[in-house]
Scaffold this active site. Structure first.
Site, short mmCIF file in Angstrom:
data_model
loop_
_atom_site.label_atom_id
_atom_site.label_comp_id
_atom_site.label_asym_id
_atom_site.label_seq_id
_atom_site.Cartn_x
_atom_site.Cartn_y
_atom_site.Cartn_z
N HIS A 117 0.86 -1.19 0.00
CA HIS A 117 0.00 0.00 0.00
C HIS A 117 0.90 1.23 0.00
CE1 HIS A 117 -2.84 3.08 0.85
NE2 HIS A 117 -2.53 3.22 2.12
N HIS A 119 0.74 5.80 -1.08
CA HIS A 119 -0.07 6.98 -1.43
C HIS A 119 0.62 7.70 -2.59
CE1 HIS A 119 -1.18 6.23 2.80
NE2 HIS A 119 -2.37 6.60 2.41
N ASP A 142 0.16 -5.29 -20.57
CA ASP A 142 1.14 -6.28 -20.10
C ASP A 142 0.97 -6.56 -18.62
OD1 ASP A 142 4.05 -5.11 -22.02
OD2 ASP A 142 2.32 -6.34 -22.59
N HIS A 182 -8.23 7.41 -1.17
CA HIS A 182 -7.16 6.90 -0.30
C HIS A 182 -5.88 6.68 -1.07
CE1 HIS A 182 -6.04 3.90 3.11
NE2 HIS A 182 -5.08 4.75 2.84
N TYR A 236 7.53 -12.81 -21.51
CA TYR A 236 8.37 -11.69 -21.05
C TYR A 236 9.47 -12.13 -20.09
CZ TYR A 236 9.91 -7.47 -18.78
OH TYR A 236 10.70 -6.48 -18.26
#
Ligand SMILES: O=C(CO)[C@@H](O)[C@@H](O)COP(=O)(O)O
Length: 259
Positions: A117, A119, A142, A182, A236
């Site tokens: 997580h 910001h 991709d 958020h 890839y």
């Protein structure tokens, strides 16, 4: 944080896995400021620790950073270990304030081994508008197999953020979700894969933002998105960087294989 369990209650192989995961998660936290995805302490990384050789389960553990601790202090010993109900298993500090969200994801998406997580600025700007990032770059096809979806507004403190992440990503091939007002949460087959998704979601959010200021975006045909995503899964790199497969991805690959 509820009752405190003890890591001594787990077998030696789990304790060894926790020690290795502490090193991994501590090291990966340094990637957040390195890629300018956070300011101060506003981001976290976790990784699942499987407790059974039979595979992921609700009995697993997670390793995450302690809440509010600056990244220069995030050593392996500083990491916190919790079970998937948020119970502290090992650690001297309170776990990240997002532990409940990470734990909910691991509990409900067994294929996920890592959660991040941040910001990060551009991804969070899209989240502030509640607007998904349209899939107009081959790199998005991709990496995310389509647009970056928006998750619902949810207050921190219980499993509502985690539920919003799971509800949104369960219907998407994306490994990133922008929680409204958020910021981005990303998932991966392990914490490194989730950090990669966090880096890439900020990159594409910035590029698409800049492009849209200069003119109209050109959508990519769904068939081309599917082909790009399937290629990325199978060709890839060195074959070890294929992103975590969600149910949709597995189905898409199956369709591609049997087309
Ligand atoms: O978004 C928030 C708080 O709103 C958190 O993710 C951020 O501040 C990081 O918190 P932690 O230091 O991981 O507890």
């Amino acid at each position: 944080m509820t009752e405190t369990l003890s890591l001594a209650a787990y077998p030696p192989e789990v304790r060894d896995a926790v020690a290795r995961t502490r090193e991994v998660v501590a090291t990966l936290h340094a990637e957040l400021p390195r890629w300018e995805l956070i300011v101060w302490t506003a981001g976290n990384v976790s990784q699942r620790v499987q407790v059974s050789p039979d595979g992921p389960s609700e009995a697993d553990l997670l390793v995450i950073k302690p809440s509010g601790v600056t990244y220069d202090q995030l050593t392996p010993e500083a990491m916190v270990v919790c079970d998937l109900d948020g119970n502290l298993v090992e650690g001297t500090r309170s776990p990240s304030s997002d532990t409940a969200a990470h734990a909910y994801v691991y509990k409900h998406l067994p294929h996920v081994g890592g959660v991040v997580h941040t910001h990060s600025t551009y991804a969070t700007a899209w989240a502030a508008r509640g607007e998904e990032v349209p899939c107009v770059l081959t790199m998005m096809a991709d990496e995310f197999g389509g647009p970056i979806p928006i998750g619902p507004f949810a207050l921190i403190g219980d499993d509502s953020i985690g539920r919003g992440i799971v509800d949104t990503l369960s219907g998407s091939r994306s490994r990133a979700v922008l929680m409204q007002n958020h910021g981005p949460f990303t998932i991966g087959r392990d914490a490194k894969d989730a950090v990669k998704a966090a880096v890439m979601v900020e990159e594409v959010a910035r590029t698409v933002h800049i492009s849209r200021q200069l003119g109209d975006l050109i959508p990519i045909a769904q068939s081309d998105i599917d082909a790009l995503y399937a290629r990325y899964q199978n060709v890839y790199g060195q074959g070890d960087s294929a992103p975590v497969q969600t149910d949709d991805t597995a189905a898409a690959l199956d369709e591609e294989t049997h087309a």
